[in-house]
Design an enzyme around this catalytic site. Sequence first.
Site, PDB file in Angstrom:
ATOM      1  N   ARG A 143       0.832  -1.204   0.000  1.00 40.90           N
ATOM      2  CA  ARG A 143       0.000   0.000   0.000  1.00 40.90           C
ATOM      3  C   ARG A 143       0.875   1.266   0.000  1.00 40.90           C
ATOM      4  O   ARG A 143       2.081   1.201  -0.147  1.00 40.90           O
ATOM      5  CB  ARG A 143      -0.915  -0.008   1.229  1.00 40.90           C
ATOM      6  CG  ARG A 143      -1.847  -1.239   1.324  1.00 40.90           C
ATOM      7  CD  ARG A 143      -3.028  -1.124   0.387  1.00 40.90           C
ATOM      8  NE  ARG A 143      -3.983  -2.215   0.547  1.00 40.90           N
ATOM      9  CZ  ARG A 143      -5.035  -2.205   1.372  1.00 40.90           C
ATOM     10  NH1 ARG A 143      -5.256  -1.183   2.165  1.00 40.90           N
ATOM     11  NH2 ARG A 143      -5.870  -3.231   1.411  1.00 40.90           N
ATOM     12  N   LYS A 209       1.895  -3.156   4.432  1.00 45.37           N
ATOM     13  CA  LYS A 209       2.124  -1.754   4.789  1.00 45.37           C
ATOM     14  C   LYS A 209       3.575  -1.531   5.213  1.00 45.37           C
ATOM     15  O   LYS A 209       4.136  -2.322   5.974  1.00 45.37           O
ATOM     16  CB  LYS A 209       1.179  -1.337   5.920  1.00 45.37           C
ATOM     17  CG  LYS A 209      -0.293  -1.413   5.529  1.00 45.37           C
ATOM     18  CD  LYS A 209      -1.213  -1.017   6.665  1.00 45.37           C
ATOM     19  CE  LYS A 209      -2.680  -1.050   6.229  1.00 45.37           C
ATOM     20  NZ  LYS A 209      -3.587  -0.678   7.327  1.00 45.37           N
ATOM     21  N   CYS A 423     -11.168   6.398  12.636  1.00 40.85           N
ATOM     22  CA  CYS A 423     -11.366   5.874  11.287  1.00 40.85           C
ATOM     23  C   CYS A 423     -12.681   6.424  10.721  1.00 40.85           C
ATOM     24  O   CYS A 423     -13.467   7.049  11.425  1.00 40.85           O
ATOM     25  CB  CYS A 423     -11.382   4.349  11.305  1.00 40.85           C
ATOM     26  SG  CYS A 423     -12.852   3.654  12.103  1.00 40.85           S
ATOM     27  N   CYS A 472      -8.127   0.611  11.847  1.00 43.18           N
ATOM     28  CA  CYS A 472      -7.566   1.563  10.881  1.00 43.18           C
ATOM     29  C   CYS A 472      -7.125   2.874  11.532  1.00 43.18           C
ATOM     30  O   CYS A 472      -6.249   3.556  11.009  1.00 43.18           O
ATOM     31  CB  CYS A 472      -8.574   1.843   9.773  1.00 43.18           C
ATOM     32  SG  CYS A 472      -8.943   0.391   8.767  1.00 43.18           S
TER      33      CYS A 472
END
Length: 549
Positions: A143, A209, A423, A472
């Site tokens: 990502r 990530k 988030c 998140c």
Amino acid sequence: MSNDKLSPIEAIKVKSDGLRGTLKESLTDNHTGNVRPDDEALVKFHGMYVQDDRDRRTERAEKKLDKLYSFMIRLRIPGGVISADQWLTTHAISEEYGTGTLKITTRQTIQLHGLLKHQLQPTIQGFLLAKLDSIAACGDVNRNVICSSHPQVSPLYQEIYDYADKISTLLLPKTQSYYEVWIDGEKIYERSGEADPLYQDRYLPRKFKIAVAIPPTNDVDVFANDIGLIAIIDNGKLKGFNIAIGGGLATTHGNPNTYSRLATIIGFTDTEEKTLKAVYEILTIQRDYGNRSDRKLSRLKYTVDKLGVENFKKELENRIGFELLPEQEYEFTERNDRYGWQENHEGKWFYTLFVEHGVIKPYQKEFLYELAQLQLSDFRFTCNQNLILGNIDASAKTQVEQLIAKYKIEEQDSTMRKSSMACVALPTCPLALAEAQRYLPELVTKIEPFLKKYELDQDEISIRMTGCPNGCGRPYLAEIGLVGTGPGQYNLMLGGDRLGNRLNQLYKKQLTENEILSELDILFDQYIKERIQDETFGDFTFRKYFSIN
């Protein structure tokens, strides 16, 4: 390494013809605002998620209407820096398509919500004209690569920041399907040039990530990432990077096999070539050994724990052809953004604008639009969901200050509010069990009187909320973490440290708002009465409730 029974997503990826699937056909299907079922998985690799307005599901079902489908698109911006012209393009696209709202994510980029299917191609084409794209911003690939945001932390900032772009480019999928589907229509790219030695036709078992931290700041929460690179600077020179592997926060309620894990430092690389090779081969190990049967157990953290850290390190050293050097010393002393004006070593000025939970408010959007037209700064997104106006000449600082005053940008927000994160959650996230972004500002307003009561209103106590356990908003790395379990209910997590070096732990389950406020009132009272010198709230709650000693 093969798994006995592959998850359905694995078959979709393999038969997708380089992530093309039937996306072209889906885009021309006017019977639904959605894409075809298999394409829902593939569209993520192009930087998009299918969403619907959950607030309107019942109403539309009663009328026998399709769900109100729309798309979220997320840009790939390694290191989070764009130009004034790119901001103007983003502003224009957000005004023409979607909801008009721009959201800064916890991974240093921006998202647009509410795009309708027929708006996707012109949106992507508009971004590409500004040299922006959403390739691999979602999906089972690497990502957006994040990097510490504040250039004034080190004269070597630019040199280290460049690694984010180098890594992002190195790990991009080779398929040209993005351009074929969204730009060229019928043009067919030569498939022989799409051979992908990294992703093959399987891609990764799950998202991946990477973060680059520049001590003394840990604004990227480096240990929450699959790979964390910690820059080691000595005598004004970049010596290399400590490499940490296996970080990840997502869990699943009721599934004890899932857990949050901080990344483990396995060694140090002292050249760019070695660093990039190590990063690349960590992905190939995950590609080959990661769990492709159960997506809840497919992140690198589970692969690391299944193989064992030492075995993983040996496999990595075998693939890269050299031994990692021992970990180098470093120290984190801060994690929050540096608000207001800061100057770097070159005499350039940077202004950090507080953007609550990344939602750019209308008056802030007007301010940023007017500023971008003057071409006085670049625009830098932080992993704390804020925005830095960067590279401002000393001669232009007054002009920027006048605009800040005109739009009343400098509001007096509490230190807790500025240390908060949430988030997106409801109404668009399909996984959300409870509110987060829409609700945390209101909850902080109700907590602030307690902070004043106990004279803690200048204390940077971190509070983070997510609508589900996927994390998140990185709630498991906050001093106060609130994780949604159902409408209006949250697990209260305590004991995380202020710098992102220690996970918090479950304190009490399924609390309502009144119960959360009552617990915090008691905890703050205990904290001011029982804390030791210089002890943070997170360290206090860890010592009182979770420490074995």
